[in-house]
Design a protein around this motif. Structure first.
Motif, PDB file in Angstrom:
ATOM      1  N   ARG A  65      23.193  -6.679  -1.306  1.00 35.52           N
ATOM      2  CA  ARG A  65      22.914  -6.762  -2.737  1.00 35.52           C
ATOM      3  C   ARG A  65      22.880  -5.344  -3.284  1.00 35.52           C
ATOM      4  O   ARG A  65      22.265  -4.458  -2.712  1.00 35.52           O
ATOM      5  CB  ARG A  65      21.581  -7.439  -2.990  1.00 35.52           C
ATOM      6  N   GLU A  73      26.146  -9.264  -5.491  1.00 36.07           N
ATOM      7  CA  GLU A  73      26.145  -9.445  -4.036  1.00 36.07           C
ATOM      8  C   GLU A  73      27.563  -9.550  -3.529  1.00 36.07           C
ATOM      9  O   GLU A  73      28.451 -10.057  -4.214  1.00 36.07           O
ATOM     10  CB  GLU A  73      25.372 -10.713  -3.655  1.00 36.07           C
ATOM     11  N   ARG A 122      28.401  -7.140   6.484  1.00 35.56           N
ATOM     12  CA  ARG A 122      27.348  -8.111   6.154  1.00 35.56           C
ATOM     13  C   ARG A 122      27.208  -8.250   4.648  1.00 35.56           C
ATOM     14  O   ARG A 122      27.655  -7.402   3.883  1.00 35.56           O
ATOM     15  CB  ARG A 122      26.019  -7.662   6.758  1.00 35.56           C
ATOM     16  N   GLN A 123      26.550  -9.327   4.226  1.00 37.34           N
ATOM     17  CA  GLN A 123      26.282  -9.547   2.809  1.00 37.34           C
ATOM     18  C   GLN A 123      25.183  -8.601   2.354  1.00 37.34           C
ATOM     19  O   GLN A 123      24.140  -8.490   3.002  1.00 37.34           O
ATOM     20  CB  GLN A 123      25.854 -10.996   2.554  1.00 37.34           C
ATOM     21  N   GLN A 158      22.702  -5.901  -9.476  1.00 39.03           N
ATOM     22  CA  GLN A 158      22.254  -7.215  -9.013  1.00 39.03           C
ATOM     23  C   GLN A 158      23.414  -8.059  -8.463  1.00 39.03           C
ATOM     24  O   GLN A 158      23.284  -9.267  -8.324  1.00 39.03           O
ATOM     25  CB  GLN A 158      21.536  -7.987 -10.136  1.00 39.03           C
ATOM     26  N   GLN A 205      21.013  -3.155  -0.258  1.00 36.24           N
ATOM     27  CA  GLN A 205      20.060  -3.726   0.697  1.00 36.24           C
ATOM     28  C   GLN A 205      20.661  -5.010   1.230  1.00 36.24           C
ATOM     29  O   GLN A 205      21.555  -5.589   0.611  1.00 36.24           O
ATOM     30  CB  GLN A 205      18.716  -3.989   0.031  1.00 36.24           C
ATOM     31  N   ALA A 206      20.191  -5.457   2.370  1.00 33.42           N
ATOM     32  CA  ALA A 206      20.698  -6.702   2.956  1.00 33.42           C
ATOM     33  C   ALA A 206      20.368  -7.853   2.009  1.00 33.42           C
ATOM     34  O   ALA A 206      19.276  -7.929   1.449  1.00 33.42           O
ATOM     35  CB  ALA A 206      20.073  -6.936   4.322  1.00 33.42           C
ATOM     36  N   ALA A 207      21.343  -8.741   1.805  1.00 29.71           N
ATOM     37  CA  ALA A 207      21.132  -9.916   0.940  1.00 29.71           C
ATOM     38  C   ALA A 207      20.242 -10.909   1.681  1.00 29.71           C
ATOM     39  O   ALA A 207      20.303 -11.028   2.913  1.00 29.71           O
ATOM     40  CB  ALA A 207      22.457 -10.549   0.574  1.00 29.71           C
ATOM     41  N   ARG A 208      19.428 -11.631   0.937  1.00 27.05           N
ATOM     42  CA  ARG A 208      18.519 -12.608   1.571  1.00 27.05           C
ATOM     43  C   ARG A 208      19.052 -13.997   1.480  1.00 27.05           C
ATOM     44  O   ARG A 208      19.767 -14.393   0.680  1.00 27.05           O
ATOM     45  CB  ARG A 208      17.164 -12.547   0.895  1.00 27.05           C
TER      46      ARG A 208
END
Length: 119
Positions: free
Chosen positions: A71, A78, A68-69, A76, A116-119
């Motif tokens: 960050r 991704e 998954r994408q 900073q 953390q999961a990218a938004r």
């Protein structure tokens, strides 16, 4: 001038003095013992509990964000989480490392705690 001291030729006695030469390709007894102690310390780190993910057949951790994408909060950046590996340091610490591939294709690594999961 004639010297009354006898003349000696180094090495004539056949005795070798000094440090014995190492045999290349064969680890020393000390190195084998040190490696065994390090392995035991590594295994002891997981006696209290398992790491967050179970390792697969290649030793990679099955992380919930794998593929998954994500960050990297430290840089900073991704990208896609490609793998999570475990590095054993000289002092016995095990560090979980995330491997991230951005769209450019040039991967970087960071501590798993930094993703953390990218938004």
């Amino acid at each position: 001038m004639d010297s009354s001291l006898p003349h000696r030729t180094p090495g004539a006695s056949g005795h070798e003095h000094g440090v014995p030469r190492p045999e290349y390709g064969i680890p020393s007894r000390e190195l084998r013992e040190r490696a065994a102690e390090g392995w035991e310390r590594f295994l002891d780190r997981f006696d209290d509990g398992e790491p967050d993910g179970e390792p697969d057949h290649a030793g990679y951790e099955r992380h919930p964000l794998l593929g998954r994408q994500v960050r990297d909060v430290a840089s900073q950046g991704e990208g896609e989480l490609m793998a999570v590996t475990h590095e054993v340091h000289d002092d016995g610490r095990v560090v979980r490392v995330a491997h991230i591939r951005p769209a450019s294709g040039v991967e970087w690594s960071t501590a798993v705690a930094n993703i953390q999961a990218a938004r």
